[in-house]
Each structure stands twice: as C-alpha cells, then as structure tokens.
Scaffold this active site. Sequence first.
Site, PDB file in Angstrom:
ATOM      1  N   LYS A  78       0.832  -1.211   0.000  1.00 52.20           N
ATOM      2  CA  LYS A  78       0.000   0.000   0.000  1.00 52.20           C
ATOM      3  C   LYS A  78       0.867   1.261   0.000  1.00 52.20           C
ATOM      4  O   LYS A  78       1.887   1.322   0.698  1.00 52.20           O
ATOM      5  CB  LYS A  78      -0.909   0.034   1.248  1.00 52.20           C
ATOM      6  CG  LYS A  78      -1.688  -1.251   1.473  1.00 52.20           C
ATOM      7  CD  LYS A  78      -2.705  -1.146   2.597  1.00 52.20           C
ATOM      8  CE  LYS A  78      -3.200  -2.513   3.017  1.00 52.20           C
ATOM      9  NZ  LYS A  78      -2.401  -3.156   4.076  1.00 52.20           N
ATOM     10  N   HIS A  84      -3.446   3.627   0.447  1.00 54.51           N
ATOM     11  CA  HIS A  84      -3.761   3.185   1.821  1.00 54.51           C
ATOM     12  C   HIS A  84      -4.929   3.970   2.437  1.00 54.51           C
ATOM     13  O   HIS A  84      -5.772   3.414   3.130  1.00 54.51           O
ATOM     14  CB  HIS A  84      -2.506   3.314   2.694  1.00 54.51           C
ATOM     15  CG  HIS A  84      -2.495   2.413   3.877  1.00 54.51           C
ATOM     16  ND1 HIS A  84      -1.368   1.758   4.299  1.00 54.51           N
ATOM     17  CD2 HIS A  84      -3.468   2.054   4.754  1.00 54.51           C
ATOM     18  CE1 HIS A  84      -1.658   1.030   5.380  1.00 54.51           C
ATOM     19  NE2 HIS A  84      -2.921   1.207   5.666  1.00 54.51           N
TER      20      HIS A  84
END
Length: 318
Positions: A84, A117
Amino acid sequence: MADQNCSVLTLNNGRTMPSVGLGTYAPKQDEDAVIAAVKLAVRAGYRHIDCAAIYRNERAVGHAIKQLIVEDVVKREDLFVTSKLWNTCHRPDIVEVNLRKSLEDLGLEYVDLYLIHWPMAYKEGGDMMPKDANGKVLYSDVDYVDTWKALEDCVDLGLTMSIGCSNFNSKQLQRILDIARIKPVNNQAEVNVYNSNKKLIDFCKANGIVVTASSPLGSPGNVRESYSTLLKDLVLMDIAAKYKKSPAQVALRFLVQQGIGVLPKSVTASRIRENFDLFDFSLSDSDKQQLVSINKNIRVYLEDCAMDHPHYPFHEEF
Ligand SMILES: NC(=O)C1=CN([C@@H]2O[C@H](COP(=O)(O)OP(=O)(O)OC[C@H]3O[C@@H](n4cnc5c(N)ncnc54)[C@H](OP(=O)(O)O)[C@@H]3O)[C@@H](O)[C@H]2O)C=CC1
Ligand SMILES: O=C1CO[C@H](CO)[C@@H](O)[C@@H]1O
C-alpha cells in the site's frame, strides 16, 4: 465473485485473489516474529500476504518470501502479495518510486495488488507522520484522483498486476470509477461482525469491486477496549460451539461466505493455522442472520489524527 468453497475471489480484471490473506501489521515491531509468521502461514497453505510501507516490515516479509521460494515451498507466481502507498506519497510524480521501494524491500519484481492506503494525502517528505510544532498532522492538497492515475501507470510498467483502494468511502470510490482507465479491483475496509460496513459493501458489489476485510477479528489487543470483546461475544461463541469451530473461525467464515476477503493477523502458530481452516463448514442462513444482528458499527482504525482532512472518509460513512 467467490468460488464454490469461498477460497478464491475473482477480480474485475479476471485475476484471482485467495480469500484468506495473512495480515502483517503489528504495532510493536518484531521482525523475527513476522518472518516466522509468514513462513508458517505459507507452509500452512496461505498464498495471500497483506503488506504496507507504513508497517515498516516489508523487508522482513520479503526475507521470508525469499526463503520460501529458495526452499521450493512456493513459487512467486503462486503468491498474492499486496502493498500500500502511504499518505505522504500521493503526489503523482513520487508514486512509482515508492512502489519501487516496497518492491525492493519485498524482494519482488511486482506486487499483485497496490492500494492507496487512505484517501487523505499528508505532506510529502521523509517523515511518514509529518507534524507541526503542536503535533498536528500536516496535510498535502493532492487529490487521490491524480494519485490513481499514477497507479494506473504502475500497472502499465508491470510493477503491479492490479490496483485498488483502502479506507475509501463509496463517494470516493465513485470519483475514481468516473475517471478510471483501469478500474479498482479492491477496496480494503474494516469489516467484522461488529462493523458490518453494509452500505460500502453493497456499493462495492454493485460496482465489481472486491472487498477485503482489515481487522476481521476486531483487532483484539488494539487500544479500543470495546473491540477486545468481539471474540468473546456470546452469540458468536454459541454458534462456534455448534459447529465445533472457534469464534475466530466463525467470524472469518461469516465474511468469506459473503465473498469478502479476510486478512487476519497472527504471529501465533496455532492461530495462523486456525484462521486458515475455514473451508470445511458453512454457516446456515439463521446463524448468518444472528451474526448480522450483533453488528455495532464500531471501528478500530479511525486515523482520527486526520479527521479534519477534506478527504477524511468516515464522516459520511462510518
Ligand atoms: N488498510 C488498513 O488501513 C488496515 C489494514 N489492516 C490489515 O489487516 C490486518 C489485520 O488487522 P488487525 O488490526 O491486525 O486485526 P485482526 O482482527 O486480524 O486481529 C489481530 C489480533 O488478533 C489476534 N488473533 C489472531 N488470530 C486469533 C485467533 N484465532 N484467536 C484469538 N486471537 C487471534 C492476534 O494475536 P497474535 O498475533 O498474538 O496471535 C492479534 O492480536 C493487519 O495486519 C493489516 O494487514 C489492519 C488495519 C487497517
Ligand atoms: O493499516 C493500518 C494499520 O495501522 C496503521 C498505523 O496505525 C494505520 O494507519 C493503518 O490504516
């Protein structure tokens, strides 16, 4: 879409993702524990590992993967590895370099899935949690829509096979869908029996986006006291006893049976095995209904340090 025994999910680009992935976030860092957990998990049958730059342990995960490949336990192409992009790296011109950094740490030439993220961008630079003198997190005005276009370029470069989001609400996903050249295959969101996240899940299903559940066990041990009770919930415990399974297995099965991926984290050998042993039973409709009824709409990870960020996701959709 899930296969018959719910162990594999098909993404909207035709690729597949194992529905159970090992979570690798641990607030207290112990590299040896992460290495051992990944090795044990893959030997136990896991083929999906959930990582992130902010977990600061991708080198340890990479070390374990390398050993597993060298020892011929698994081939790279049989693993599904997610990473991420952290909030300080949203500016389009630094996305590729940050993905390359994760790849270097993981010792991989590509990841299977790369996620933004969080929708909020923080001030770019070295510190992953940039703060002013008063301890307030510093923001950047990069729009995640522009970050998305840079992720699409990473697919073109073969650095990631698929791209997606994490902690986005449905309006934010819709903004991405409106401009996407490459659609998001996945939104990682906190989902468990105490946080059904139904509206978001319905939106994702309607738009061909697979949901994977972070904190699928309610993150026991996390600071939020209310959550440590999830695995001790009496309804969950009763159902578990009926199936001769553990509360954790029922909590995870409840999600995979809905076509939701799960990312249980454990560094304990018996729990790592237990959390993967989900495919020899099926919850009845009435048991599923009972589990729906214990929902409390409570969340562990709020990222509340950024609640006044214009792209904070949880005001609209808890
Ligand atoms: N996208 C995002 O923003 C987020 C992503 N995530 C991802 O999701 C993963 C999982 O979330 P996380 O918050 O870690 O929470 P989980 O719900 O996976 O809970 C992990 C905790 O549960 C314990 N545990 C694991 N299995 C069992 C079991 N069978 N019985 C009893 N206790 C058990 C673990 O202990 P022990 O390890 O000691 O065995 C650990 O303390 C993360 O590791 C990360 O990969 C998480 C949060 C946010
Ligand atoms: O994935 C996650 C786990 O922990 C991080 C640090 O607290 C969170 O920001 C994040 O969402």
